[in-house]
Scaffold this motif. Structure first.
Motif, PDB file in Angstrom:
ATOM      1  N   GLU A  89      -0.454  -6.384   2.468  1.00 20.06           N
ATOM      2  CA  GLU A  89      -1.887  -6.880   1.664  1.00 20.06           C
ATOM      3  C   GLU A  89      -1.769  -8.573   1.782  1.00 20.06           C
ATOM      4  O   GLU A  89      -2.362  -9.200   1.111  1.00 20.06           O
TER       5      GLU A  89
ATOM      6  N   LYS B 112      -1.792  -5.875   6.889  1.00 15.98           N
ATOM      7  CA  LYS B 112      -2.468  -5.254   6.302  1.00 15.98           C
ATOM      8  C   LYS B 112      -1.784  -4.348   5.152  1.00 15.98           C
ATOM      9  O   LYS B 112      -2.136  -4.136   4.049  1.00 15.98           O
TER      10      LYS B 112
ATOM     11  N   ALA C  32      -6.752  -7.544   4.315  1.00 12.55           N
ATOM     12  CA  ALA C  32      -7.302  -6.264   3.753  1.00 12.55           C
ATOM     13  C   ALA C  32      -7.603  -5.267   4.701  1.00 12.55           C
ATOM     14  O   ALA C  32      -8.104  -5.669   5.948  1.00 12.55           O
TER      15      ALA C  32
ATOM     16  N   VAL D 161       0.998  -1.303  -0.045  1.00 13.44           N
ATOM     17  CA  VAL D 161       0.215  -0.005   0.125  1.00 13.44           C
ATOM     18  C   VAL D 161       0.784   1.284  -0.229  1.00 13.44           C
ATOM     19  O   VAL D 161       0.987   1.991   0.835  1.00 13.44           O
TER      20      VAL D 161
ATOM     21  N   THR E  19      -3.167   0.238  -4.979  1.00 20.23           N
ATOM     22  CA  THR E  19      -1.982  -0.643  -4.803  1.00 20.23           C
ATOM     23  C   THR E  19      -1.181  -0.866  -5.986  1.00 20.23           C
ATOM     24  O   THR E  19      -0.403  -1.574  -5.968  1.00 20.23           O
TER      25      THR E  19
END
Length: 79
Positions: free
Chosen positions: A43, A40, A46, A5, A72
């Motif tokens: 990934e 998270k 989520a 992220v 992403t």
């Protein structure tokens, strides 16, 4: 640690936080463990919509669009 992220991580470190502090920052906001936050960010699991909204509100004061923070794909802003 490979972060997926990327925009979220970039905006967390922009004000001077170190990359290894990002999981702690997210964990503190969400009330979860640093391992959960790392999962998270990587990934493995989520972010939920309420979590994304909480992060944007509490950390960034709703400065960014959720789509930007949690995209992403590789961002031109990181190049």
């Amino acid at each position: 640690m490979k972060m997926m992220v990327k925009n979220l991580v970039a905006e967390l470190i922009r004000p001077g936080h170190k990359p290894d502090q990002t999981a702690k920052i997210i964990a503190d906001v969400l009330g979860c463990t640093e391992k959960t936050a790392r999962n998270k960010l990587n990934e493995i699991s989520a972010f939920t919509v309420p979590e994304a909204l909480k992060i944007n509100e509490q950390i960034f004061k709703n400065e960014f669009e959720i789509r930007y923070l949690f995209d992403t794909r590789v961002s031109d802003k990181l190049a």
